[in-house]
Design a protein around this motif. Structure first.
Motif, PDB file in Angstrom:
ATOM      1  N   CYS A 714       0.836  -1.219   0.000  1.00  0.00           N
ATOM      2  CA  CYS A 714       0.000   0.000   0.000  1.00  0.00           C
ATOM      3  C   CYS A 714       0.856   1.248   0.000  1.00  0.00           C
ATOM      4  O   CYS A 714       0.580   2.226  -0.707  1.00  0.00           O
ATOM      5  N   VAL A 715       1.908   1.224   0.815  1.00  0.00           N
ATOM      6  CA  VAL A 715       2.802   2.378   0.902  1.00  0.00           C
ATOM      7  C   VAL A 715       3.484   2.622  -0.434  1.00  0.00           C
ATOM      8  O   VAL A 715       3.640   3.776  -0.872  1.00  0.00           O
ATOM      9  N   SER A 716       3.896   1.550  -1.112  1.00  0.00           N
ATOM     10  CA  SER A 716       4.543   1.705  -2.413  1.00  0.00           C
ATOM     11  C   SER A 716       3.597   2.307  -3.439  1.00  0.00           C
ATOM     12  O   SER A 716       3.994   3.154  -4.249  1.00  0.00           O
ATOM     13  N   TRP A 746       8.164   8.908   6.539  1.00  0.00           N
ATOM     14  CA  TRP A 746       7.226   7.778   6.713  1.00  0.00           C
ATOM     15  C   TRP A 746       7.574   6.654   5.746  1.00  0.00           C
ATOM     16  O   TRP A 746       7.633   5.485   6.134  1.00  0.00           O
ATOM     17  N   TRP A 747       7.842   7.017   4.489  1.00  0.00           N
ATOM     18  CA  TRP A 747       8.235   6.008   3.492  1.00  0.00           C
ATOM     19  C   TRP A 747       9.564   5.371   3.878  1.00  0.00           C
ATOM     20  O   TRP A 747       9.724   4.141   3.811  1.00  0.00           O
ATOM     21  N   PHE A 774      -1.400   4.937  11.321  1.00  0.00           N
ATOM     22  CA  PHE A 774      -1.645   6.193  12.044  1.00  0.00           C
ATOM     23  C   PHE A 774      -1.326   7.388  11.148  1.00  0.00           C
ATOM     24  O   PHE A 774      -2.043   8.389  11.134  1.00  0.00           O
ATOM     25  N   PHE A 775      -0.249   7.280  10.369  1.00  0.00           N
ATOM     26  CA  PHE A 775       0.088   8.348   9.431  1.00  0.00           C
ATOM     27  C   PHE A 775      -0.973   8.455   8.336  1.00  0.00           C
ATOM     28  O   PHE A 775      -1.387   9.552   7.952  1.00  0.00           O
ATOM     29  N   LEU A 776      -1.421   7.297   7.812  1.00  0.00           N
ATOM     30  CA  LEU A 776      -2.434   7.305   6.757  1.00  0.00           C
ATOM     31  C   LEU A 776      -3.752   7.930   7.214  1.00  0.00           C
ATOM     32  O   LEU A 776      -4.441   8.591   6.442  1.00  0.00           O
ATOM     33  N   ALA A 777      -4.082   7.702   8.487  1.00  0.00           N
ATOM     34  CA  ALA A 777      -5.354   8.213   9.003  1.00  0.00           C
ATOM     35  C   ALA A 777      -5.350   9.730   9.098  1.00  0.00           C
ATOM     36  O   ALA A 777      -6.412  10.358   9.110  1.00  0.00           O
ATOM     37  N   GLY A 778      -4.163  10.322   9.149  1.00  0.00           N
ATOM     38  CA  GLY A 778      -4.090  11.774   9.222  1.00  0.00           C
ATOM     39  C   GLY A 778      -4.690  12.288  10.510  1.00  0.00           C
ATOM     40  O   GLY A 778      -4.808  11.568  11.512  1.00  0.00           O
ATOM     41  N   LYS A 779      -5.125  13.576  10.498  1.00  0.00           N
ATOM     42  CA  LYS A 779      -5.740  14.190  11.670  1.00  0.00           C
ATOM     43  C   LYS A 779      -7.115  13.600  11.871  1.00  0.00           C
ATOM     44  O   LYS A 779      -7.971  13.651  10.995  1.00  0.00           O
ATOM     45  N   GLN A 780      -7.315  13.032  13.081  1.00  0.00           N
ATOM     46  CA  GLN A 780      -8.560  12.317  13.341  1.00  0.00           C
ATOM     47  C   GLN A 780      -9.541  13.185  14.110  1.00  0.00           C
ATOM     48  O   GLN A 780      -9.189  14.200  14.685  1.00  0.00           O
ATOM     49  N   ASP A 781     -10.792  12.743  14.108  1.00  0.00           N
ATOM     50  CA  ASP A 781     -11.830  13.443  14.843  1.00  0.00           C
ATOM     51  C   ASP A 781     -11.566  13.356  16.332  1.00  0.00           C
ATOM     52  O   ASP A 781     -11.010  12.383  16.830  1.00  0.00           O
ATOM     53  N   SER A 782     -11.994  14.360  17.060  1.00  0.00           N
ATOM     54  CA  SER A 782     -11.834  14.369  18.516  1.00  0.00           C
ATOM     55  C   SER A 782     -12.704  13.306  19.128  1.00  0.00           C
ATOM     56  O   SER A 782     -13.773  12.972  18.641  1.00  0.00           O
TER      57      SER A 782
END
Length: 783
Positions: A714-716, A746-747, A774-782
């Motif tokens: 996925c990262v690639s 991250w890569w 966690f990086f893929l999810a980005g800024k998450q909802d509170s």
């Protein structure tokens, strides 16, 4: 400016405390005299409602008293020619207080012969003249007290003195008010004569007590000369303060002297005299409660912002807009509360501001000019108010059926306008070590201020160590920096728990004034609170502490090393980052390495990723694994959010991890769009979503190596999309770095981890997967 031959007097702590106590007792005598023998409510009602003087005549008397302030300038000449201040002050003020006996005599004569116009003239003349004696010597008392009371405790002392005086004032004023309403069968003039006689005796006692207060050497050692006499007039900042203070007094005098006659007049509100006493009790109780607070605020944040807040006394005066016979029992207490809250800030503040702006040398001249300028500027206030009130007595503007604007309201509007102008003028005054009004309001207009004020007595008192430690623990933010001096003193408390709590409290307060005291504790190898001091220095974040924290990293105590390492995480300094990277890379101690990683994460030092990844994959310590994983995730993703994925009950962790998978699947297209600026193609979005779904099955079955392999694919795909199809390898990292630094790291982390996971513990591989997601999810909802 006193003669240099003045004998030096050393003031010990015991003598200083006794002198302050005598001053407090003398102040009580002053209170009994001042509340009845000067233009205060009791005298004002006597002079207008009983004696029949007009508002203009009352205004004239008040203005003459203010105008007599010009005789303060005489004090410069006199004190410059004398060896001491004490003798002249006592003689002149005794004469001043004796004049109060004339009031008693006039009241007694009026009781026998009836009121005569000559009596009003005699009162105006004698009272005004008495203030000439007072004003020609008062500057010496202020200079004397300024030399006697150290500046660091001056505001607190005068605040406490004021509180004691107000307690006496409440009892005396309320008693007099009740007597005036109950002794109606007696000749009212004889009652007033007795009241004035008692006030005169108390005023004389006030001055006599100062015979027993020592006078320290004056800082003014030169004889009188004209240069020193006019020096204050060349100080623009001092002049601005004096003029602004005078304008504030002018504004108050336009309105305040006429409120008591208005309240008790049958033609206005028509309240009994007792209501003056009730109002006085309420306002003075509020004064007693708040004046120590204002004193501490002055000592901590400066006098100017307190005086500016004191100008808000007009918020209480606005109650007179709605005051009438039908509602005075409700409104008068509210008015008294508001006035009692802000009045001490103004009246105590202008005197303290004066002392803070006067230099040690030539202080008598500055004090004298200050009072003279205030008197001259304010002298017309009462005349203006009284004249307008008399001239507009027949004018009424009905606004509603039950409310009309009358003469009292006209002078109220003038008062409010001038107090606002005073605040504006004061804003231009420069005070050494003073804070701006907005800063002070932000500090004291918080709910926590009440807890702070409540804990001050405990921190400065002699209670049990348990109660002191509890009070220290209750300090939780910077709004409580009013108590920083008391807390610093507790760093040297005999009880070790109190010392530790004091250091922690200073860190939470964040006051830069505590840095030196905490550095001393950190450097003292005999101190038992070195670690707490280091952590507190970190939280304060003052760069002056940086060399000592860097030095502490090499301390023989690992606890101190660890605390200093964590403290660097608050500094945001390039040298701090370098040392933290070195700690992560070279320290053999897992504990220090974890602390270094945590500190780097707080700083957002993204380059720490290079050092954390190898250390993480060689760790066999589960605690260190968790700490390094959290630090790495904080650098690559949203700080603070990863913690919940590796801590807590297993059921809750599993729920949080499931939410992470869902968020990563849903949010990675937005994350890619934010980085590249282009939307993700439907094909790529579908392909990655399928792989993440397959990944989840392996992860749930704890098959972490296959799960990691799918995630790497996925990262690639994502990196290839960002690099526009360029093949992995070579300058791949550089191209990603130019697009987005975090994405490049991250890569790199995924590539590096893929070489290390085969020999890494299973928990490390699991955390690798979570960090990548966690990086893929980005800024998450509170939450």
């Amino acid at each position: 400016m006193n003669n240099s031959k003045q004998k030096s007097v050393k003031i010990s702590s015991r003598v200083l405390n006794r002198s302050m106590n005598l001053s407090n007792i003398a102040g009580c005598g002053f209170t009994l005299w001042f509340s009845v023998a000067s233009t205060q409510p009791i005298f004002n009602v006597f002079f207008t409602n009983v004696f029949g003087a007009t508002s203009a005549q009352l205004g004239l008397l008040v203005s003459l008293i203010q105008l007599s302030a010009v005789f303060h300038l005489l004090a410069i000449v006199v004190y410059g020619s004398l060896q001491t201040r004490k003798t002249y002050f006592i003689i002149m003020h005794l004469i001043h207080r004796v004049f109060a006996l004339i009031l008693a005599l006039v009241a007694y004569m009026a009781g026998r012969n009836g009121v005569q116009s000559s009596y009003i003239t005699l009162i105006i003349f004698s009272v005004s003249l008495s203030w000439v004696f007072s004003n020609s010597s008062a500057a010496g008392w202020w200079s004397w007290m300024a030399d006697l009371i150290p500046e660091r405790m001056r505001g607190t002392f005068f605040g406490r003195r004021s509180s004691i005086m107000q307690i006496v004032n409440i009892i005396w004023f309320m008693g007099v008010s009740i007597l005036l309403d109950t002794l109606t069968s007696f000749n009212i003039f004889n009652v007033y004569a007795s009241i004035f006689l008692i006030g005169a005796a108390a005023g004389i006692l006030d001055i006599v007590l100062f015979i027993f207060v020592p006078e320290p050497p004056s800082a003014d050692t030169e004889k009188f000369n004209m240069k020193d006499f006019f020096e204050p007039l060349g100080n623009r900042n001092f002049l601005l303060s004096a003029v602004a203070s005078g304008l504030g007094v002018f504004a108050i005098n336009v309105f305040a002297p006429f409120t008591s006659p208005y309240i008790t007049s049958p033609d206005a509100v028509g309240a009994p005299n007792t209501w003056l006493g009730i109002m006085f009790v309420i306002s003075q109780m509020m004064w007693i409660l708040t004046v120590p607070f204002w004193g501490i605020v002055m000592d901590r944040f400066g006098r100017k912002p307190v005086v500016m807040m004191g100008c808000l006394v007009f918020t209480g005066y606005l109650g007179y807009l709605f005051l009438g016979p039908e509602n005075y029992i409700f409104l008068l207490p509210v008015i008294a509360l508001a006035v009692g809250l802000f009045a001490p800030a103004f009246w105590e503040g202008i005197n303290q501001l004066m002392l803070s702006l006067t230099p040690t040398k030539n202080r008598t001249a500055y004090v004298s000019w200050n009072f003279a300028i205030i008197g001259l500027v304010s002298s017309g206030g009462a005349i203006l108010g009284g004249t307008i009130k008399d001239r507009t007595a027949h004018i009424s503007f009905p606004l509603t059926e039950s409310f009309s604007l009358t003469s009292i309201h006209f002078i109220l509007f003038i008062c409010v306008f001038l107090l606002i102008v005073t605040m504006i003028l004061l804003s231009f005054v420069q005070e050494r070590r003073g804070k701006e009004l907005g800063f002070v309001v932000n500090r004291i207009a918080r709910p926590g201020i009440f807890r702070t004020f409540a804990s001050m007595g405990t921190l400065s008192g002699t209670g049990s160590s348990r109660s002191v430690a509890k009070a220290l623990r209750s300090i939780d933010d910077s709004s409580q920096d009013l108590v920083v001096d008391d807390v610093m003193e507790r760093l040297y408390d005999p009880d070790p728990d109190v010392r530790e709590e004091a250091a922690r409290a200073l860190g939470r307060i964040g006051s830069h004034e505590a840095v030196d005291a905490l550095v001393d504790q950190l450097q003292d190898r005999e101190s038992t609170i070195r670690t707490q001091a280091a952590r507190a220095l970190g939280k304060i974040g003052n760069r002056d502490a940086l060399p000592y924290l860097l030095e502490g990293i090499n301390d023989s105590s690992e606890d101190v090393q660890n605390a200093c390492t964590l403290a660097l995480g608050y500094m945001g300094d390039e040298e701090s980052v370098k040392r933290l990277l070195s700690i992560i890379r070279n320290m053999g101690s897992d504990r220090l390495a974890a602390s270094g990683a945590e500190a780097a994460g707080k700083l957002g030092a993204i380059e720490a990723v290079w050092e954390i990844v190898p250390r993480l994959h060689s760790s066999l310590n589960p605690v260190l694994t968790g700490q390094l994983s959290i630090a790495l995730a904080n650098l690559l993703g949203e700080p603070g959010r990863f913690y919940r994925l590796v801590t807590g009950k297993s059921s809750q962790r599993e729920s949080n991890i499931a939410s992470l998978f869902s968020s990563a699947t849903r949010r990675f297209p937005n994350m890619l769009k934010r980085i590249s600026g282009s939307p993700v193609s439907p094909e790529l979005k579908s392909k990655i979503a399928k792989k993440l779904k397959s990944l989840k099955k392996y992860f749930d079955n704890e098959e972490f190596l296959p799960a990691f392999a799918i995630l790497k694919e996925c990262v690639s795909l994502i990196a290839g999309n960002l690099a526009e199809g360029e093949k992995e390898g070579g300058d791949y990292f550089r191209k990603l770095y130019l697009i987005d630094r975090k994405t490049a790291l991250w890569w790199w982390f995924v590539q590096e981890a893929s070489h290390l996971i085969n020999d890494a513990p299973e928990e490390v591989v699991k955390n690798d997967i979570l960090i990548i997601l966690f990086f893929l999810a980005g800024k998450q909802d509170s939450d």
